[in-house]
Design a protein around this motif. Sequence first.
Motif, short mmCIF file in Angstrom:
data_model
loop_
_atom_site.label_atom_id
_atom_site.label_comp_id
_atom_site.label_asym_id
_atom_site.label_seq_id
_atom_site.Cartn_x
_atom_site.Cartn_y
_atom_site.Cartn_z
N ARG A 41 30.59 56.63 12.24
CA ARG A 41 31.89 56.07 12.59
C ARG A 41 32.95 57.16 12.57
NH1 ARG A 41 35.20 51.36 9.20
NH2 ARG A 41 37.13 51.50 10.42
N GLU A 108 42.01 53.75 7.57
CA GLU A 108 40.61 54.08 7.80
C GLU A 108 40.20 55.36 7.08
OE1 GLU A 108 39.77 51.93 12.10
OE2 GLU A 108 39.43 54.08 11.88
N ARG A 393 33.37 53.47 19.73
CA ARG A 393 34.61 53.75 19.00
C ARG A 393 35.52 52.52 19.01
NH1 ARG A 393 33.93 58.58 21.79
NH2 ARG A 393 35.46 57.94 23.37
N ASP A 396 34.11 50.04 16.47
CA ASP A 396 34.26 50.46 15.07
C ASP A 396 35.68 50.28 14.54
OD1 ASP A 396 31.60 51.13 14.81
OD2 ASP A 396 31.89 53.27 15.20
N CYS A 397 36.68 50.47 15.40
CA CYS A 397 38.06 50.38 14.91
C CYS A 397 38.62 48.96 15.01
CB CYS A 397 38.96 51.35 15.66
SG CYS A 397 39.30 50.91 17.38
N ARG A 413 24.12 46.78 20.06
CA ARG A 413 24.71 47.90 19.35
C ARG A 413 23.71 49.05 19.24
NH1 ARG A 413 29.19 49.66 15.89
NH2 ARG A 413 28.55 51.79 15.47
N ASP A 417 24.15 52.88 20.56
CA ASP A 417 23.93 54.01 19.67
C ASP A 417 22.95 55.01 20.29
OD1 ASP A 417 25.62 53.22 17.64
OD2 ASP A 417 24.07 52.15 16.52
#
Length: 432
Positions: A41, A108, A393, A396-397, A413, A417
């Motif tokens: 991440r 974060e 990204r 993740d945020c 996912r 990846d």
Amino acid sequence: MGQQEQVATSLAGTVGAEIGASLTAVDAELARRYPGDPGTRRPVHTVYVPADAFEAGTVRSWGDRALAALDEHAPDAAAFAEILSVPPELAEDVHGRVRAKLEREPVEDLRIDFEDGYGLRPDAEEDEAAARAARLVAEAYADGTAAPYTGIRMKCMEAAVRDRGIRTTDVFLTGLMRAGGLPDGLVLTLPKVTYPEQVTAFVRLLEAFETAHGLPDGRIGFEIQIETSQSILASDGTAAVARMIDAARGRATGLHYGTFDYSACVGVSPAYQASDHPAADHAKAVMQVAAAGTGVRVCDGSTNVLPVGPPEQVHDAWRLHYRLTRRALARAYYQGWDMHPGHLPTRYAAVYTFYREGLPQAASRLAAYVAKAGGDVMDEPATAKALSGYLLRGIDCGALDTEEVARLTGLTRADLDGFASPRRGGLTVTAP
């Protein structure tokens, strides 16, 4: 079926083997120096808090203060969107996601600052502060209130403060070990690096600590802060920052641009010191090229214009921060510094708008690539990797949801990846 072609060759079978043998060292060097993105991440920002101001509730306090600023200066989605020029069709979604983020995970990446934000203190006072920081960080990870990434910025390796920086690092890391071990989200930032030898010295410090505690070699990584012209262009005309990455021996995780120290170093007047100054663009471009493929990530700097005061002043500061953040994202600087809780609403608004605006096209292009369906853009494997990284990204945020990305792309996912990073295991997709 057409006529079957006859296949003929001219080279002896040993030629390929000889070529392969001649490139064995190059293959190993490429794998060592350019392993690709780590596949972890990536935080969208780093929040710096002076060590003497750091408290157990710092992360929650920043979130609460950011929410209060949002309520006071942009009480609804329409007002927030109008101030920042967020597209009307995204106003409700972005505003809702920003509020949810500030409530759930406002910070974060948190850096407890023992350098410029803390200054010079008596040794006993800094010792106490470093031990206290370690205790509070360990407690925060234990009770689930820590930012996903947390660590310290110690003093640099320059002679005047070197011993103090070494000791603070030792006290902090030792405190974490005594409290149960180093957290997975531990991050250290080495500031004001000018020569690769200073990076080598810090690596030696971390090696010694790992040996003392029986930790695996390379367990502790760190960011290199670029704040001097010498770190970009060495006296012999080469890019010193590239040698710094090599000197880190695989421990470097990021290059952080220091807006104001670097600007002052090259003679930019204070009124013009900003992350979009041409001098800043040049430095970050060199950093970006030096780091490409190494797994080291480039982080933008900060703005010193704080969103405080009357509404008009806050709105102006928000617009500036939003614009600078969007500009950085377009230039592939996916992380930056935030210096005040009032910057959090615009950080997340800029990031979320960036990913929400680009979602339809990114998803359709990746889906077309996987299905070999063609379309109005002909993408290659490298672009598929970039598209997957973009979507990851965003997920993740909190800008994107895993389910909506899966619906639009047909990919899980794990699939994303695999496309985005060779370290995540790779992926082979065939047309249905």
